[in-house]
Scaffold this motif. Structure first.
Motif, PDB file in Angstrom:
ATOM      1  N   MET A   6     113.005  53.791  32.277  1.00 56.24           N
ATOM      2  CA  MET A   6     111.789  53.965  33.072  1.00 56.24           C
ATOM      3  C   MET A   6     112.048  53.578  34.526  1.00 56.24           C
ATOM      4  SD  MET A   6     107.980  52.328  32.572  1.00 56.24           S
ATOM      5  CE  MET A   6     108.481  50.651  32.939  1.00 56.24           C
ATOM      6  N   ARG A   7     112.768  52.482  34.716  1.00 55.38           N
ATOM      7  CA  ARG A   7     113.058  52.033  36.078  1.00 55.38           C
ATOM      8  C   ARG A   7     113.760  53.127  36.870  1.00 55.38           C
ATOM      9  NH1 ARG A   7     113.411  47.215  38.699  1.00 55.38           N
ATOM     10  NH2 ARG A   7     114.964  47.047  40.356  1.00 55.38           N
ATOM     11  N   GLN A   8     114.722  53.795  36.222  1.00 60.63           N
ATOM     12  CA  GLN A   8     115.461  54.854  36.899  1.00 60.63           C
ATOM     13  C   GLN A   8     114.526  55.995  37.293  1.00 60.63           C
ATOM     14  OE1 GLN A   8     118.688  54.396  37.642  1.00 60.63           O
ATOM     15  NE2 GLN A   8     118.684  56.312  38.815  1.00 60.63           N
ATOM     16  N   GLU A   9     113.583  56.315  36.405  1.00 57.60           N
ATOM     17  CA  GLU A   9     112.631  57.392  36.711  1.00 57.60           C
ATOM     18  C   GLU A   9     111.755  57.031  37.901  1.00 57.60           C
ATOM     19  OE1 GLU A   9     110.567  59.233  33.333  1.00 57.60           O
ATOM     20  OE2 GLU A   9     111.775  57.943  32.063  1.00 57.60           O
ATOM     21  N   LEU A  10     111.314  55.777  37.965  1.00 56.56           N
ATOM     22  CA  LEU A  10     110.444  55.352  39.059  1.00 56.56           C
ATOM     23  C   LEU A  10     111.175  55.331  40.394  1.00 56.56           C
ATOM     24  CD1 LEU A  10     108.426  52.469  37.341  1.00 56.56           C
ATOM     25  CD2 LEU A  10     107.660  54.792  37.842  1.00 56.56           C
ATOM     26  N   LEU A  11     112.508  55.163  40.358  1.00 53.86           N
ATOM     27  CA  LEU A  11     113.282  55.152  41.593  1.00 53.86           C
ATOM     28  C   LEU A  11     113.246  56.506  42.301  1.00 53.86           C
ATOM     29  CD1 LEU A  11     116.426  53.046  40.582  1.00 53.86           C
ATOM     30  CD2 LEU A  11     114.530  52.370  42.079  1.00 53.86           C
ATOM     31  N   SER A  12     112.858  57.534  41.565  1.00 56.72           N
ATOM     32  CA  SER A  12     112.763  58.858  42.180  1.00 56.72           C
ATOM     33  C   SER A  12     111.521  58.995  43.049  1.00 56.72           C
ATOM     34  CB  SER A  12     112.752  59.936  41.094  1.00 56.72           C
ATOM     35  OG  SER A  12     111.576  59.822  40.290  1.00 56.72           O
ATOM     36  N   LEU A  13     110.619  58.012  42.963  1.00 56.46           N
ATOM     37  CA  LEU A  13     109.390  58.038  43.748  1.00 56.46           C
ATOM     38  C   LEU A  13     109.559  57.239  45.034  1.00 56.46           C
ATOM     39  CD1 LEU A  13     106.846  57.252  40.878  1.00 56.46           C
ATOM     40  CD2 LEU A  13     107.381  59.503  41.827  1.00 56.46           C
ATOM     41  N   PRO A  14     108.755  57.519  46.052  1.00 59.64           N
ATOM     42  CA  PRO A  14     108.758  56.673  47.250  1.00 59.64           C
ATOM     43  C   PRO A  14     108.468  55.233  46.864  1.00 59.64           C
ATOM     44  CG  PRO A  14     107.500  58.678  47.630  1.00 59.64           C
ATOM     45  CD  PRO A  14     107.833  58.658  46.176  1.00 59.64           C
ATOM     46  N   LYS A  15     109.030  54.281  47.618  1.00 67.35           N
ATOM     47  CA  LYS A  15     108.968  52.877  47.227  1.00 67.35           C
ATOM     48  C   LYS A  15     107.548  52.376  46.990  1.00 67.35           C
ATOM     49  CE  LYS A  15     110.443  48.254  48.582  1.00 67.35           C
ATOM     50  NZ  LYS A  15     111.125  47.433  49.611  1.00 67.35           N
ATOM     51  N   GLY A  16     106.648  52.633  47.914  1.00 63.96           N
ATOM     52  CA  GLY A  16     105.265  52.171  47.760  1.00 63.96           C
ATOM     53  C   GLY A  16     104.592  52.772  46.546  1.00 63.96           C
ATOM     54  N   LEU A  17     104.811  54.049  46.323  1.00 67.49           N
ATOM     55  CA  LEU A  17     104.219  54.731  45.173  1.00 67.49           C
ATOM     56  C   LEU A  17     104.814  54.207  43.873  1.00 67.49           C
ATOM     57  CD1 LEU A  17     102.392  56.915  44.018  1.00 67.49           C
ATOM     58  CD2 LEU A  17     104.239  58.572  44.389  1.00 67.49           C
ATOM     59  N   ALA A  18     106.112  53.991  43.867  1.00 70.42           N
ATOM     60  CA  ALA A  18     106.782  53.475  42.667  1.00 70.42           C
ATOM     61  C   ALA A  18     106.222  52.112  42.279  1.00 70.42           C
ATOM     62  CB  ALA A  18     108.282  53.375  42.906  1.00 70.42           C
ATOM     63  N   GLU A  19     105.967  51.260  43.275  1.00 65.70           N
ATOM     64  CA  GLU A  19     105.404  49.937  42.997  1.00 65.70           C
ATOM     65  C   GLU A  19     104.001  50.037  42.413  1.00 65.70           C
ATOM     66  OE1 GLU A  19     105.603  47.782  46.632  1.00 65.70           O
ATOM     67  OE2 GLU A  19     107.767  47.412  46.504  1.00 65.70           O
ATOM     68  N   GLU A  20     103.201  50.945  42.956  1.00 68.32           N
ATOM     69  CA  GLU A  20     101.833  51.108  42.466  1.00 68.32           C
ATOM     70  C   GLU A  20     101.818  51.642  41.033  1.00 68.32           C
ATOM     71  OE1 GLU A  20      97.792  50.636  42.758  1.00 68.32           O
ATOM     72  OE2 GLU A  20      99.362  50.033  44.178  1.00 68.32           O
ATOM     73  N   VAL A  21     102.649  52.613  40.761  1.00 70.93           N
ATOM     74  CA  VAL A  21     102.747  53.170  39.410  1.00 70.93           C
ATOM     75  C   VAL A  21     103.240  52.107  38.438  1.00 70.93           C
ATOM     76  CG1 VAL A  21     103.936  54.842  37.946  1.00 70.93           C
ATOM     77  CG2 VAL A  21     103.106  55.537  40.200  1.00 70.93           C
ATOM     78  N   SER A  22     104.245  51.349  38.854  1.00 67.15           N
ATOM     79  CA  SER A  22     104.796  50.300  38.005  1.00 67.15           C
ATOM     80  C   SER A  22     103.740  49.263  37.641  1.00 67.15           C
ATOM     81  CB  SER A  22     105.972  49.627  38.723  1.00 67.15           C
ATOM     82  OG  SER A  22     106.494  48.581  37.944  1.00 67.15           O
ATOM     83  N   LYS A  23     102.918  48.857  38.598  1.00 68.96           N
ATOM     84  CA  LYS A  23     101.861  47.876  38.334  1.00 68.96           C
ATOM     85  C   LYS A  23     100.891  48.385  37.266  1.00 68.96           C
ATOM     86  CE  LYS A  23     101.844  45.772  42.948  1.00 68.96           C
ATOM     87  NZ  LYS A  23     101.079  45.615  44.212  1.00 68.96           N
ATOM     88  N   ASN A  24     100.542  49.654  37.359  1.00 67.58           N
ATOM     89  CA  ASN A  24      99.608  50.217  36.375  1.00 67.58           C
ATOM     90  C   ASN A  24     100.245  50.333  34.995  1.00 67.58           C
ATOM     91  OD1 ASN A  24      96.902  51.229  37.649  1.00 67.58           O
ATOM     92  ND2 ASN A  24      98.468  51.686  39.172  1.00 67.58           N
ATOM     93  N   LEU A  25     101.523  50.663  34.942  1.00 71.34           N
ATOM     94  CA  LEU A  25     102.206  50.751  33.656  1.00 71.34           C
ATOM     95  C   LEU A  25     102.341  49.373  33.009  1.00 71.34           C
ATOM     96  CD1 LEU A  25     105.048  53.361  34.347  1.00 71.34           C
ATOM     97  CD2 LEU A  25     102.814  53.727  33.273  1.00 71.34           C
ATOM     98  N   VAL A  26     102.557  48.356  33.822  1.00 73.78           N
ATOM     99  CA  VAL A  26     102.623  46.990  33.297  1.00 73.78           C
ATOM    100  C   VAL A  26     101.276  46.610  32.673  1.00 73.78           C
ATOM    101  CG1 VAL A  26     102.749  44.558  33.962  1.00 73.78           C
ATOM    102  CG2 VAL A  26     104.450  46.173  34.807  1.00 73.78           C
ATOM    103  N   MET A  27     100.183  46.972  33.310  1.00 72.91           N
ATOM    104  CA  MET A  27      98.856  46.670  32.773  1.00 72.91           C
ATOM    105  C   MET A  27      98.589  47.434  31.480  1.00 72.91           C
ATOM    106  SD  MET A  27      97.763  44.337  34.647  1.00 72.91           S
ATOM    107  CE  MET A  27      96.122  44.209  33.915  1.00 72.91           C
ATOM    108  N   VAL A  28      99.103  48.646  31.402  1.00 73.54           N
ATOM    109  CA  VAL A  28      98.964  49.420  30.153  1.00 73.54           C
ATOM    110  C   VAL A  28      99.651  48.675  29.016  1.00 73.54           C
ATOM    111  CG1 VAL A  28      99.581  51.542  28.949  1.00 73.54           C
ATOM    112  CG2 VAL A  28      98.741  51.653  31.298  1.00 73.54           C
ATOM    113  N   ALA A  29     100.884  48.258  29.248  1.00 75.12           N
ATOM    114  CA  ALA A  29     101.644  47.553  28.208  1.00 75.12           C
ATOM    115  C   ALA A  29     100.984  46.232  27.839  1.00 75.12           C
ATOM    116  CB  ALA A  29     103.072  47.315  28.688  1.00 75.12           C
TER     117      ALA A  29
END
Length: 281
Positions: free
Chosen positions: A1-24
């Motif tokens: 998953m981390r590798q997939e998120l690296l394909s996104l712009p840094k700010g967007l990747a951080e925002e998406v990651s935060k939401n995925l953490v809350m899902v888990a």
């Protein structure tokens, strides 16, 4: 998953990651809230397979099976992995299509699953058999080397539990008790309620101690009130009716007496009151 998120712009990747953490974090204790976070992540990065997978599990946890199936299919197309095959089949069950789940159990994708995935697929297939009222077929479906093995694996407790539950549904109570016991032995994390099922079979009833204490307190209070009322009744029985009437009138006079009220006129004593005073003198 981390590798997939690296394909996104840094700010967007951080925002998406935060939401995925809350899902888990919330998917077990508050699936609706987890689903809400998954929708945010999905709006931000719908082309990331991990996001589609997380959205699928959040929808699955809230019984939105059609939506979950669509997300799992999208994730499978993106990754080419078959690891979601069992949960996709279970979505078919949730949609009331057990025949499709059984068809998926016979597809070549099952052979590509790891051992955990194959056991999960077996559980889904057995559930589909039960959906169709085929209890004996469900029992046979669960009979496997994994079920017979004495080794405890992450799936062992759930597999044994499903087998015990199918046996019980088929009326084979003694065998069911044995396998609920075996499930309990393997269930170190409390993933099943095997202990409760065993207790039910043995006729053990669990009592809510807090509720019992509350009930006892109410009974004690009611008992005390009843005793007080009985004592008052006994006292009333010992008094002369004339004395009771005189005492009540005296209370009335005191209650409504106002020294500043010029219109106040005291009540004239009745003959009964006079008789009571005479007796008391």
């Amino acid at each position: 998953m981390r590798q997939e998120l690296l394909s996104l712009p840094k700010g967007l990747a951080e925002e998406v990651s935060k939401n995925l953490v809350m899902v888990a974090r919330l998917i077990d204790e508050d699936p609706e809230q987890a689903y809400a976070y998954s929708r945010i992540a999905l709006r931000l990065a719908s082309r990331v397979a991990a996001v589609r997978e997380a959205a699928g599990f959040a929808a699955y946890a809230t019984q939105k099976y059609s939506e979950a199936l669509a997300e799992f299919r999208a994730a499978k197309r993106m990754t080419g992995s078959v690891e979601l095959w069992p949960v996709m089949a279970d979505c078919e069950r949730g949609l009331g299509r057990p025949e499709r789940a059984l068809a998926m159990a016979g597809e070549p994708e099952v052979q590509k699953l790891d051992k955990a995935g194959q056991v999960e697929m077996r559980l889904v297939a057995a559930g589909a058999r039960r959906d169709q009222g085929q209890l004996e077929a469900a029992i046979v479906t669960l009979q496997s080397p994994e079920l017979a093995s004495n080794a405890v694996q992450p799936w062992t407790a759930r597999l044994r539990y499903a087998y015990a539950d199918a046996l019980l549904a088929a009326g084979r109570e003694d065998e069911a008790r044995e396998w609920f016991g075996k499930a309990l032995e393997a269930d170190k994390d409390g993933a099943t309620d095997a202990s409760d099922r065993l207790a039910e079979l043995d006729g053990v009833e669990f009592v809510d101690a807090a509720a019992d204490l509350a009930d006892d307190g109410d009974e004690d209070a009611n008992g005390a009130e009843d005793l007080d009322e009985d004592d008052e009744d006994d006292e009333d029985d010992d008094q002369d009716p004339a004395e009771i009437a005189a005492a009540e009138r005296a209370v009335d006079a005191t209650e409504y007496y106002d020294e500043d009220d010029e219109e106040y006129e005291p009540l004239e004593p009745s003959a009964a009151d006079a008789d009571v005073r005479g007796d008391q003198a």
